[in-house]
Design an enzyme around this catalytic site. Structure first.
Site, PDB file in Angstrom:
ATOM      1  N   ARG A 105      -3.047   7.016   2.425  1.00  0.00           N
ATOM      2  CA  ARG A 105      -3.624   5.682   2.602  1.00  0.00           C
ATOM      3  C   ARG A 105      -4.355   5.606   3.943  1.00  0.00           C
ATOM      4  NH1 ARG A 105       1.855   1.981   3.711  1.00  0.00           N
ATOM      5  NH2 ARG A 105       2.726   3.382   5.256  1.00  0.00           N
ATOM      6  N   ASN A 143      -3.392  -3.915   5.872  1.00  0.00           N
ATOM      7  CA  ASN A 143      -1.987  -3.599   6.132  1.00  0.00           C
ATOM      8  C   ASN A 143      -1.879  -2.697   7.347  1.00  0.00           C
ATOM      9  OD1 ASN A 143       0.869  -3.694   4.756  1.00  0.00           O
ATOM     10  ND2 ASN A 143       0.606  -1.588   5.483  1.00  0.00           N
ATOM     11  N   GLU A 144      -1.177  -3.171   8.359  1.00  0.00           N
ATOM     12  CA  GLU A 144      -0.865  -2.375   9.549  1.00  0.00           C
ATOM     13  C   GLU A 144      -2.067  -1.601  10.101  1.00  0.00           C
ATOM     14  OE1 GLU A 144       2.596   0.086   8.875  1.00  0.00           O
ATOM     15  OE2 GLU A 144       3.919  -1.581   9.284  1.00  0.00           O
ATOM     16  N   GLU A 315       7.766  -7.269   7.332  1.00  0.00           N
ATOM     17  CA  GLU A 315       8.576  -6.214   6.712  1.00  0.00           C
ATOM     18  C   GLU A 315       9.800  -5.992   7.593  1.00  0.00           C
ATOM     19  OE1 GLU A 315       6.318  -2.638   5.997  1.00  0.00           O
ATOM     20  OE2 GLU A 315       4.619  -3.742   5.204  1.00  0.00           O
ATOM     21  N   TRP A 323      10.729   7.753   7.028  1.00  0.00           N
ATOM     22  CA  TRP A 323       9.649   8.368   7.807  1.00  0.00           C
ATOM     23  C   TRP A 323      10.041   8.845   9.198  1.00  0.00           C
ATOM     24  CZ3 TRP A 323       9.540   5.107  11.901  1.00  0.00           C
ATOM     25  CH2 TRP A 323       9.832   3.756  11.678  1.00  0.00           C
ATOM     26  N   GLU A 363       7.351   7.239  -0.739  1.00  0.00           N
ATOM     27  CA  GLU A 363       8.464   6.499  -0.124  1.00  0.00           C
ATOM     28  C   GLU A 363       9.701   6.434  -1.018  1.00  0.00           C
ATOM     29  OE1 GLU A 363       6.642   2.890   1.303  1.00  0.00           O
ATOM     30  OE2 GLU A 363       5.721   3.968   2.974  1.00  0.00           O
ATOM     31  N   GLN A 364       9.887   7.439  -1.869  1.00  0.00           N
ATOM     32  CA  GLN A 364      11.040   7.392  -2.785  1.00  0.00           C
ATOM     33  C   GLN A 364      12.378   7.442  -2.059  1.00  0.00           C
ATOM     34  OE1 GLN A 364      11.504  11.460  -4.853  1.00  0.00           O
ATOM     35  NE2 GLN A 364       9.304  11.116  -4.778  1.00  0.00           N
ATOM     36  N   MET A 365      12.388   7.945  -0.802  1.00  0.00           N
ATOM     37  CA  MET A 365      13.651   7.982  -0.051  1.00  0.00           C
ATOM     38  C   MET A 365      13.846   6.727   0.815  1.00  0.00           C
ATOM     39  SD  MET A 365      14.903  10.695  -1.172  1.00  0.00           S
ATOM     40  CE  MET A 365      16.350  10.882  -0.133  1.00  0.00           C
TER      41      MET A 365
END
Ligand code: GAL
Length: 633
Positions: A105, A143-144, A315, A323, A363-365
């Site tokens: 991204r 975003n950010e 958030e 991360w 980001e699955q973890m």
């Protein structure tokens, strides 16, 4: 003020059949806000010009019908793959000259005109469709900014835009040469087209060139954000928000914030402790599952300022993230504590990231409030507890704190450009001052570098401000409280040169920094009476009274009236000493707090927040680990 909790949700990640049940469970947990949309461009516009809104219509209607207020994000942080085919030169380029490719991204260059137009277009289409929608109560733009180090780009688009920016600022190459001192090493330019970006030079580029590029790059972020603001303003009267990050100084948040209605930020306390702050191994071990006791508060106070009083946590960490180098789970109670800490600092909304953990992709973890199988994750019960408690809690006001710290992004660019000592870092310096104030139980405001009226605060600290803005200089001239400047305050001109007369050149203070030195970790310059300077020390001349001396008899702090200049970077012990002395002078009560306990005064309510892993005693009360207490004063 009304406080609420929220959650970040990605309807495009889930079968439509689960949306209604998700919405029902959100409401059941006491969640009031749901942020959606900010990464969904490939679903809104699968092919160039083919807009598909029906799914988003249904998502907004489902969430809204359940009683949730929607924050709708513009998806401009994630341009779809076809965008790159359409604008092959839209990628940012790193300092080594490599394009930053597709497949994650934020693969865009802030200076690319074509991409900025595409962002205007999608913002307009969204605004036309949802700007007056009954369920859309706020907007998030992009975003950010700067996430994944994306502010600085060394692309052709950036080079062209930089030349234009230089032409406007300096008017002629001769003026630029003079301002930068380009006669040094025969670096003089005859034409704007001869000027490149300050990368890939043989040795370091001219610091004035680098600083100009840093200012330009910040301005490009402001401009990019403004493009969408201008479009959305005409189409909605709902607040426009951006979600900033922690310890991100590459662009001027005061300037971006001036165009927006509410500031918000993304708070990941445990991730930050692991990878974003300097601390001893013991400190990192002690706060492993809580985060640093001052890092979140610092940003709450900063973004309250950036939002001119209005701010959210967009958030909030709900469990382990994915991360950081290591990703421990929060201590029981922290998911609640972080929210209450934000409310104590004046947040209107605390929104957890994210609703359900995604079993796929990058980001699955990363934990959510739900596990991937939709069972509640441990964070959910704590979020629901916060929602229940909100009803019982006192009103939180945000009047001025007793102490202000001046915070200046440009100072950070100056000292990154010319640190002179490897560990001279502006954020670290300011944060060390902030921490000492908090260890003494004081509440703090962060204020911009052009603050023209300092009268709301009894004490003002301005460490490391490379260049004092005229408005602030004037405000200091008439200030009646105690002001502490230095080290390295007013030490550069706006063009990154050493000013003559020499710094700090403060009205009414006969003091000159005659020589500076940086010193490596493990070495110190001791100060008589206790404490020392680390990292940085300055040798002072002049007739101003020395309030502290170094053990070698040189002045360590000089002052005239209530104006002080600090001739070095204090160790924690010396900061504590300074805060105690100055607070006494300003009649501010301080407290020596138990390790890990922090206070925050919000109007008549005092919050006590225990970041420590064990209970603490405070004024006859036991506050458990990860506990929050409040009382009327
Ligand atoms: C933020 C970002 C989110 C998500 C989150 C993970 O930086 O805005 O999209 O990536 O981090 O912690």
């Amino acid at each position: 003020m009304k406080r609420e909790i929220g959650v970040c949700y990605y309807p495009e990640h889930w079968d439509e059949e689960v949306w209604a049940e998700d919405a029902r469970r959100m409401v059941e947990a006491g969640i009031a806000w749901v942020r959606i949309g900010e990464f969904a461009w490939s679903r809104m516009e699968p092919d160039p010009g083919r807009l598909v809104w029906d799914w988003l219509d249904r998502a907004i209607d489902t969430l809204g019908a359940a009683g949730l207020k929607v924050v709708l994000g513009t998806p401009t942080a994630t341009p779809p793959r076809w965008m790159l085919a359409k604008h092959p030169d839209m990628l940012a380029v790193d300092a080594e000259g490599r394009p930053r490719g597709f497949g994650s991204r934020r693969h865009y260059d802030f200076s690319h005109d074509g991409y900025r137009d595409e962002c205007r277009r999608i913002a307009r289409l969204m605004g036309e469709r949802y700007g007056r929608h009954a369920f859309v109560h706020a907007w998030q733009i992009d975003n950010e900014y700067d996430c994944h180090a994306t502010t600085l780009s060394y692309s052709d688009a950036a080079r062209r835009a930089f030349r234009d920016w230089l032409a406007q600022r300096y008017q002629s190459p001769e003026a630029l040469n003079r301002a930068w001192g380009n006669v040094f090493w025969s670096m003089e330019y005859r034409d704007w087209d001869e000027i490149d970006l300050p990368n890939l030079t043989v040795t370091e580029p001219n610091p004035a060139h680098v600083l100009a590029f840093r200012r330009f790059s910040s301005d490009q972020v402001v401009r990019f954000n403004r493009a969408q603001v201008e479009v959305l303003r005409k189409l909605t009267d709902r607040p426009l928000i951006h979600n900033y990050m922690g310890r991100t100084l590459t662009f001027d948040h005061w300037a971006v914030g001036a165009d927006l209605d509410v500031a918000s930020w993304d708070s990941y306390p445990i991730g930050f402790l692991s990878d974003r702050i300097e601390a001893t191994p013991e400190h990192k071990a002690r706060y492993l599952r809580q985060g640093d006791p001052d890092m979140q508060a610092f940003h709450h106070d900063l973004y309250r300022g950036v939002g001119r009083g209005r701010w959210w946590v967009m958030e909030q960490q709900p469990g382990p993230v994915n991360w950081a180098p290591w990703n421990p789970a929060p201590l029981a109670g922290m998911v609640r504590l972080w929210a209450w800490e934000a409310f104590a600092h004046g947040a209107e909304v605390v929104s957890y990231f994210r609703w359900r953990q995604a079993p796929f992709a990058q980001e699955q973890m990363h934990a959510g409030l739900l596990r991937p199988d939709s069972a509640p994750a441990p964070g959910l019960a704590e979020a629901a507890q916060v929602a229940r408690e909100i009803a019982e809690m006192p009103e939180v006001e945000t009047g001025p704190a007793p102490v202000a710290i001046v915070f200046d992004y440009a100072a950070s660019w100056a000292w990154e450009t010319q640190p002179q000592g490897r560990d001279f870092d502006y954020f670290r310096l300011v944060f060390s001052a902030y921490r000492a104030l908090r260890r003494a139980g004081l509440s703090v405001d962060l204020v911009p570098p052009d603050t023209a009226d300092l009268s709301p605060w009894k004490v003002v600290l301005a460490p490391g401000l490379a260049t004092l803005e005229p408005a602030l200089l004037e405000a200091l001239g008439s200030y009646r409280g105690v002001a502490i400047l230095g080290p390295r305050t007013n030490a550069k001109t706006a063009e990154m040169a050493i000013p003559v007369p020499l710094p700090p050149n403060l009205p009414g203070l006969d003091a000159v920094v005659a020589r500076v030195e940086s010193i490596p970790p493990g070495t110190e310059v001791p100060v008589a009476g206790g404490g020392a300077f680390a990292h940085w020390a300055e040798e002072m001349e002049g007739t101003a009274e020395a309030l502290w001396h170094r053990t070698d008899r040189r002045p360590a702090m000089v002052g005239a009236g209530a104006l002080r200049y600090l001739a070095g970077w204090p160790t924690d012990g010396l900061w504590d000493r300074l805060v105690t002395e100055v607070a006494a002078e300003a009649s501010l009560p301080t407290e020596k707090l138990p390790e890990g306990l922090r206070l925050r005064d919000a109007g008549a309510v005092r919050f006590a927040i225990n970041y420590g892993p064990e209970p603490v005693e405070w004024q006859g009360e036991t506050i458990p680990a990860a506990g929050v207490a409040w009382r009327r004063q």
